[in-house]
Design an enzyme around this catalytic site. Sequence first.
Site, short mmCIF file in Angstrom:
data_model
loop_
_atom_site.label_atom_id
_atom_site.label_comp_id
_atom_site.label_asym_id
_atom_site.label_seq_id
_atom_site.Cartn_x
_atom_site.Cartn_y
_atom_site.Cartn_z
N GLY A 30 0.81 -1.20 0.00
CA GLY A 30 0.00 0.00 0.00
C GLY A 30 0.84 1.25 0.00
N GLY A 33 1.37 5.88 4.17
CA GLY A 33 0.28 6.29 5.04
C GLY A 33 -0.96 5.44 4.98
N LYS A 36 0.16 0.11 6.61
CA LYS A 36 0.83 -1.20 6.50
C LYS A 36 1.42 -1.66 7.83
CE LYS A 36 3.58 0.28 3.34
NZ LYS A 36 2.99 1.66 3.32
N GLU A 54 9.14 -2.58 7.42
CA GLU A 54 9.91 -1.68 6.59
C GLU A 54 10.84 -0.87 7.47
OE1 GLU A 54 9.19 1.27 2.81
OE2 GLU A 54 7.67 1.23 4.38
N GLN A 76 16.40 4.21 -2.92
CA GLN A 76 15.83 2.95 -3.39
C GLN A 76 16.82 1.79 -3.25
OE1 GLN A 76 12.35 4.40 -3.52
NE2 GLN A 76 12.61 2.34 -4.25
N ASP A 100 5.80 -6.07 5.91
CA ASP A 100 5.37 -4.69 5.72
C ASP A 100 6.06 -4.15 4.47
OD1 ASP A 100 5.12 -1.94 5.77
OD2 ASP A 100 5.70 -1.70 7.86
N ARG A 101 5.35 -4.15 3.35
CA ARG A 101 5.80 -3.74 2.01
C ARG A 101 6.70 -4.81 1.39
NH1 ARG A 101 7.01 2.23 1.22
NH2 ARG A 101 4.82 2.26 0.74
N ASP A 106 8.92 -1.74 -4.30
CA ASP A 106 10.12 -0.92 -4.46
C ASP A 106 10.42 -0.69 -5.94
OD1 ASP A 106 10.64 -0.70 -1.73
OD2 ASP A 106 11.79 -2.56 -1.68
N GLU A 167 7.83 13.39 6.34
CA GLU A 167 6.73 13.12 5.42
C GLU A 167 5.82 14.33 5.20
OE1 GLU A 167 6.08 8.31 6.11
OE2 GLU A 167 4.73 9.73 7.11
#
Length: 232
Positions: A30, A33, A36, A54, A76, A100-101, A106, A167
């Site tokens: 996702g 925000g 996740k 993450e 990245q 989580d991710r 990526d 953020e």
Amino acid sequence: MRFTERGHTPADRARSCFSSRENMYIAIAGNIGSGKTSLTEILTREFGFVANYEDDNNPYIGDFYEDMNRWSFNLQIYFLGKRLNQVLAMIRGNQDIVQDRTVYEDAYIFATNLHESGLMSTQDFQTYMQIFELSNGLAQKPDLLIYLRASVPTLISQIQRRGRAYEMSISKDYLQRLNERYNHWIEKLYPGEVMVVDVDQEDFVLSADSRERIVAQVAGRIQEFRLKNDNQ
């Protein structure tokens, strides 16, 4: 509606099926925000899975949001290296995992968006994808991918609620571009099993009812996975 006593929840019924030969790998995907990490915490607590979070301590992340063009490749590559370490740990381990991710996000969401937005050079993007393909060859596809779909207003609200200083400069346009890539990836490209959670409607962080509905759905998917493997 409230959670029932331990031993009688959907999570407990699913947990009773965890004696099968194979471990389950659930990944949560996702946008920034979308929740996740919060859902990872909920599922690990309910089902006893091991969490792969993450990395929030990426040393490039603050610089990236100040100057995306300069720091996109560094950011990245750092995330990719951390994700590869998680993949290798999963291969060595023998545990049920909630991640989580994913490494796919990526590459197919964030790096691709940066390149096509002119924020990562073609040379850097090609180098990144070469490294990604090496790590992707090691990666196990999730047994279940949970996609947290959220509108930009919801994302902004939740970003502000958690209050990470780096953020606060994220633009609406950036989040919208990521949303478009996520939806395209989920609907057109991703080949595995997907469970979609509409975060605009299901605030599982603040609502016990929403948490219970999502836990029940995941419990059903876990039971299906265990029974399928037991019958093979």
